[in-house]
Scaffold this active site. Structure first.
Site, PDB file in Angstrom:
ATOM      1  N   GLN A 204     -18.040  11.303  11.607  1.00 56.84           N
ATOM      2  CA  GLN A 204     -18.027  12.047  10.351  1.00 56.84           C
ATOM      3  C   GLN A 204     -18.605  13.434  10.580  1.00 56.84           C
ATOM      4  O   GLN A 204     -19.616  13.589  11.249  1.00 56.84           O
ATOM      5  CB  GLN A 204     -18.840  11.318   9.285  1.00 56.84           C
TER       6      GLN A 204
ATOM      7  N   ARG B 243     -23.383  16.465   2.699  1.00 55.84           N
ATOM      8  CA  ARG B 243     -23.882  15.202   3.243  1.00 55.84           C
ATOM      9  C   ARG B 243     -22.728  14.371   3.770  1.00 55.84           C
ATOM     10  O   ARG B 243     -21.645  14.347   3.190  1.00 55.84           O
ATOM     11  CB  ARG B 243     -24.599  14.408   2.147  1.00 55.84           C
ATOM     12  N   VAL B 244     -22.981  13.705   4.894  1.00 55.31           N
ATOM     13  CA  VAL B 244     -22.088  12.658   5.382  1.00 55.31           C
ATOM     14  C   VAL B 244     -22.911  11.377   5.453  1.00 55.31           C
ATOM     15  O   VAL B 244     -24.122  11.410   5.658  1.00 55.31           O
ATOM     16  CB  VAL B 244     -21.450  12.991   6.754  1.00 55.31           C
ATOM     17  N   SER B 245     -22.234  10.248   5.293  1.00 53.35           N
ATOM     18  CA  SER B 245     -22.943   8.975   5.206  1.00 53.35           C
ATOM     19  C   SER B 245     -23.418   8.445   6.541  1.00 53.35           C
ATOM     20  O   SER B 245     -24.369   7.687   6.605  1.00 53.35           O
ATOM     21  CB  SER B 245     -22.041   7.918   4.560  1.00 53.35           C
ATOM     22  N   SER B 246     -22.751   8.818   7.599  1.00 49.82           N
ATOM     23  CA  SER B 246     -23.062   8.228   8.900  1.00 49.82           C
ATOM     24  C   SER B 246     -23.629   9.266   9.840  1.00 49.82           C
ATOM     25  O   SER B 246     -23.230  10.430   9.820  1.00 49.82           O
ATOM     26  CB  SER B 246     -21.785   7.625   9.491  1.00 49.82           C
TER      27      SER B 246
END
Length: 194
Positions: free
Chosen positions: A15, A7-10
């Site tokens: 990212q 997972r990446v936040s953005s």
């Protein structure tokens, strides 16, 4: 079978999951069995995580690059891993070298569980102390009353004069359940169905 999650936040292109993907593949996860999300860890509705968890079956192992990629907080992470454990699925975090299939990993996970329980107990203790301090200062917690004392007096007078509860609800713009609860708290007999 090893199943990976990353997972990446953005959701923008700054990212990338490339680092996580490389680490998962190096750990033996087949690229066809890697799920990903571009969403904040605070979100509960991550479609990649949901699909990943639904795909796994007893005997599989969920592999993540880092613990914070899976859960938004320690209690959230523990809830996910506990759900996996109840279904016979193991968990492995590469960066923290945690593997619930090993005694060391099981000990670490148990320690995290104890920390989360301690954190919940401290939070509860602080809330109770804060409420007690507010009460000592004369403040009451909870939702403010919907009807003022003056409105309650007007309502009881109208009811005594024969007004129906339905007309009072319309006049004062309150739900019938709110009216009945308020009347019962103030000692008004509510047995009649008007």
């Amino acid at each position: 079978m090893l199943v990976g999650y990353m997972r990446v936040s953005s959701s923008d292109d700054r990212q990338s999951v490339a680092l996580q993907c490389d680490a998962l593949v190096a750990a033996g996860v087949d690229e066809r069995h890697i799920y990903s999300d571009k969403a904040s860890g605070a979100r509960d509705d991550r479609p990649g995580l949901k699909a990943c968890i639904e795909y796994m079956k007893r005997g599989d192992t969920l592999v993540v690059w880092k613990l914070d990629r899976l859960g938004r907080s320690l209690p959230h992470l523990l809830a996910i891993v506990e759900d996996l454990r109840s279904r016979g699925v193991a968990f492995r975090s590469l960066t923290e070298a945690m593997d619930t299939q090993t005694p060391h990993g099981e000990l670490l996970f148990s320690f995290f569980g104890a920390l989360a329980q301690y954190e919940r107990a401290l939070t509860r203790e602080r809330v109770i102390a804060g409420l007690a301090a507010a009460r000592r200062r004369g403040r009451r917690g909870g939702r403010p009353p919907t009807l003022t004392t003056e409105q309650i007096e007007q309502i009881t007078a109208a009811l005594a004069a024969g007004a129906s509860k339905a007309s009072i609800c319309r006049t004062f713009k309150v739900a019938r359940s709110t009216l009945i609860d308020t009347l019962s708290r103030n000692g008004w007999p509510i047995s009649d169905k008007r």
